[in-house]
Design a protein around this motif. Structure first.
Motif, PDB file in Angstrom:
ATOM      1  N   LEU A   1       7.832  -5.709  -2.655  1.00  0.00           N
ATOM      2  CA  LEU A   1       8.713  -5.233  -3.721  1.00  0.00           C
ATOM      3  C   LEU A   1       8.922  -6.316  -4.774  1.00  0.00           C
TER       4      LEU A   1
ATOM      5  N   ASN B   1       8.412  -6.206  -8.614  1.00  0.00           N
ATOM      6  CA  ASN B   1       9.673  -6.024  -9.337  1.00  0.00           C
ATOM      7  C   ASN B   1      10.608  -7.165  -8.943  1.00  0.00           C
TER       8      ASN B   1
ATOM      9  N   PRO C   1      14.973  -6.305  -8.562  1.00  0.00           N
ATOM     10  CA  PRO C   1      15.250  -4.898  -8.266  1.00  0.00           C
ATOM     11  C   PRO C   1      16.738  -4.608  -8.157  1.00  0.00           C
ATOM     12  N   THR C   2      17.092  -3.372  -8.460  1.00  0.00           N
ATOM     13  CA  THR C   2      18.467  -2.923  -8.244  1.00  0.00           C
ATOM     14  C   THR C   2      18.647  -2.626  -6.758  1.00  0.00           C
TER      15      THR C   2
ATOM     16  N   GLU D   1      16.709   0.386  -5.868  1.00  0.00           N
ATOM     17  CA  GLU D   1      15.264   0.117  -5.750  1.00  0.00           C
ATOM     18  C   GLU D   1      14.938  -0.597  -4.438  1.00  0.00           C
ATOM     19  N   ILE D   2      15.827  -1.497  -4.023  1.00  0.00           N
ATOM     20  CA  ILE D   2      15.603  -2.187  -2.743  1.00  0.00           C
ATOM     21  C   ILE D   2      15.682  -1.182  -1.601  1.00  0.00           C
TER      22      ILE D   2
ATOM     23  N   GLN E   1      18.476  -9.098  -2.355  1.00  0.00           N
ATOM     24  CA  GLN E   1      19.044  -9.455  -3.662  1.00  0.00           C
ATOM     25  C   GLN E   1      19.195 -10.972  -3.788  1.00  0.00           C
TER      26      GLN E   1
END
Ligand code: FES
Ligand code: FES
Length: 160
Positions: free
Chosen positions: A114, A118, A121-122, A125-126, A148
């Motif tokens: 991921l 990206n 990621p938000t 999204e994670i 995060q």
């Protein structure tokens, strides 16, 4: 069935092994000693067996070993060392995202793929990216926080 010689390059180490055409990459890797790749369901449902295959996260129970012939395979253990762990490995430990640990390697592999695609990621999204990685212990909150945190560290490092 006659075994065929397959070249598996795992965490930069090359192995030539004679394998039947029906042997999965999961089984081949575990037989070679890469036991950080976990056997959960053997049918693509849990994500515990995830590895990077030429940079892409795949469930190794769904890949036949010969299909990985000549590819670069990375397992969680190959992403860092005890002395120099990967930021994801540090963050998983720091955020309580490792409890029984059975899902951890696969989750880190999915998170790694991921963050390559990206880097920031938000939370949504994670959660989407790791939706194929089942965890019975954490409730996913700690895993999301760990990804995060690792993303922030990796962005800082890249930004100098
Ligand atoms: S063991 Fe491969 S997805 Fe569960
Ligand atoms: S930490 Fe136990 S299954 Fe995820």
């Amino acid at each position: 069935m006659t075994p065929q010689i397959v070249t598996l390059t795992v965490n930069s180490r090359t192995h030539q092994v004679a394998l039947g055409a029906h042997i999965t990459l999961l089984r081949a890797l575990r037989d070679l000693g890469y036991t950080d790749v976990k056997n959960g369901c053997e049918k693509g449902d849990c994500g515990a067996c995830a590895v990077l295959l030429d940079g892409k996260a795949v469930n190794s129970c769904l890949v036949l070993a010969w299909q990985a012939d000549g590819a670069q395979i990375n397992t969680n253990a190959g992403l860092g060392t005890q002395e120099n762990p990967h930021p994801l490995q540090v963050a998983f430990a720091d955020h309580g995202a490792v409890q029984c640990g059975y899902c951890t390697s696969g989750a880190i592999i999915a998170a790694h793929a991921l963050l390559e695609a990206n880097p920031a990621p938000t939370e949504t999204e994670i959660r989407q990216a790791l939706s194929g990685n089942l965890c019975r212990c954490t409730g996913y909150g700690q895993i999301t926080e760990a990804v995060q945190a690792a993303a922030a560290v990796m962005q800082k490092v890249k930004g100098g």
